[in-house]
Design a protein around this motif. Structure first.
Motif, short mmCIF file in Angstrom:
data_model
loop_
_atom_site.label_atom_id
_atom_site.label_comp_id
_atom_site.label_asym_id
_atom_site.label_seq_id
_atom_site.Cartn_x
_atom_site.Cartn_y
_atom_site.Cartn_z
N GLU A 30 59.84 77.23 58.10
CA GLU A 30 59.69 77.83 59.54
C GLU A 30 57.84 77.98 59.01
O GLU A 30 56.92 78.61 59.52
N GLU A 31 57.43 77.98 57.96
CA GLU A 31 56.31 78.10 57.65
C GLU A 31 55.82 76.72 57.84
O GLU A 31 54.42 77.10 58.15
N LEU A 32 56.31 75.82 57.43
CA LEU A 32 55.20 75.21 58.11
C LEU A 32 55.10 74.70 59.74
O LEU A 32 53.88 74.18 60.60
N ARG A 33 56.14 75.58 60.00
CA ARG A 33 56.37 75.30 62.39
C ARG A 33 55.32 76.39 62.52
O ARG A 33 54.57 76.02 62.92
N GLU A 34 55.24 77.47 61.12
CA GLU A 34 54.29 78.41 61.65
C GLU A 34 52.22 77.51 62.04
O GLU A 34 51.38 77.76 62.19
N ARG A 37 51.33 75.28 64.60
CA ARG A 37 51.64 76.56 65.69
C ARG A 37 49.92 76.50 65.26
O ARG A 37 49.29 76.51 66.52
N LYS A 38 49.32 77.39 64.43
CA LYS A 38 48.10 77.19 63.85
C LYS A 38 47.29 76.15 63.88
O LYS A 38 46.00 76.22 64.98
N GLN A 39 47.65 75.59 63.39
CA GLN A 39 46.46 74.39 63.49
C GLN A 39 46.38 72.96 64.85
O GLN A 39 45.30 73.08 65.47
N ARG A 40 47.44 73.76 66.09
CA ARG A 40 47.33 72.68 67.02
C ARG A 40 46.25 74.09 68.10
O ARG A 40 45.26 73.35 68.70
N TYR A 46 39.16 73.38 69.51
CA TYR A 46 37.78 72.82 69.62
C TYR A 46 37.64 71.32 70.63
O TYR A 46 36.30 71.23 70.87
N ALA A 47 39.01 71.26 71.06
CA ALA A 47 38.71 70.54 72.30
C ALA A 47 38.10 70.97 72.98
O ALA A 47 37.41 70.15 74.09
N ALA A 48 38.52 72.27 73.25
CA ALA A 48 38.10 72.64 74.72
C ALA A 48 36.56 73.01 74.42
O ALA A 48 35.12 72.72 75.32
#
Length: 143
Positions: A30-34, A37-40, A46-48
């Motif tokens: 769950e921590e890795l998923r969170e 999500r934040k990194q995405r 940054y892309a925008a």
């Protein structure tokens, strides 16, 4: 009876360890998923930002070209704008490579004293052998 209670205690301990391991795995997952999500989200922002900056740069280039076109023919203004952008790109590339002068040739770093640095200048962290001061002699074969 004593052996049976030890066996039951061992099974309970093993069951408890398995449950704790399962809870730990789920918590880490769950921590890795969170974090993912934040990194995405950060990457998308940054892309925008980069896309908007690209359009802003295009608008500035157009404005420069139109300003130059007021005193020059359109083709000359466009050519001059392209040349200015090319010089700016070359300067930014040189700054990214850490060069202070645009005419510094790219040459391998020579090692003085026969010892190689711990890591190459690229920052990749892979050591490389020292460069000899003189090239090796090549034997001449007669045919």
């Amino acid at each position: 009876m004593n052996n049976r209670s030890e066996n039951l205690e061992h099974q309970l301990d093993r069951h408890l360890v398995e449950e704790l391991a399962q809870v730990a795995r789920e918590t880490v997952r769950e921590e890795l998923r969170e974090q993912s999500r934040k990194q995405r989200r950060t990457a998308m922002l940054y892309a925008a930002s980069g896309a908007v900056a690209l359009y802003a740069g295009g608008a500035v280039a157009l404005a420069v070209g139109l300003a130059l076109a007021s005193g020059l023919p359109g083709w000359a203004a466009a050519l001059l704008t392209a040349a200015l952008l090319g010089v700016a790109a070359y300067g930014l590339r040189g700054a990214a490579h850490g060069r202070h002068t645009p005419h510094t040739p790219h040459a391998p770093h020579r090692v003085v004293g026969g010892t190689a640095p711990a890591a190459p200048p690229s920052g990749l962290g892979m050591p490389y052998p020292p460069m000899p001061e003189t090239p090796p002699e090549v034997p001449h074969h007669r045919a």
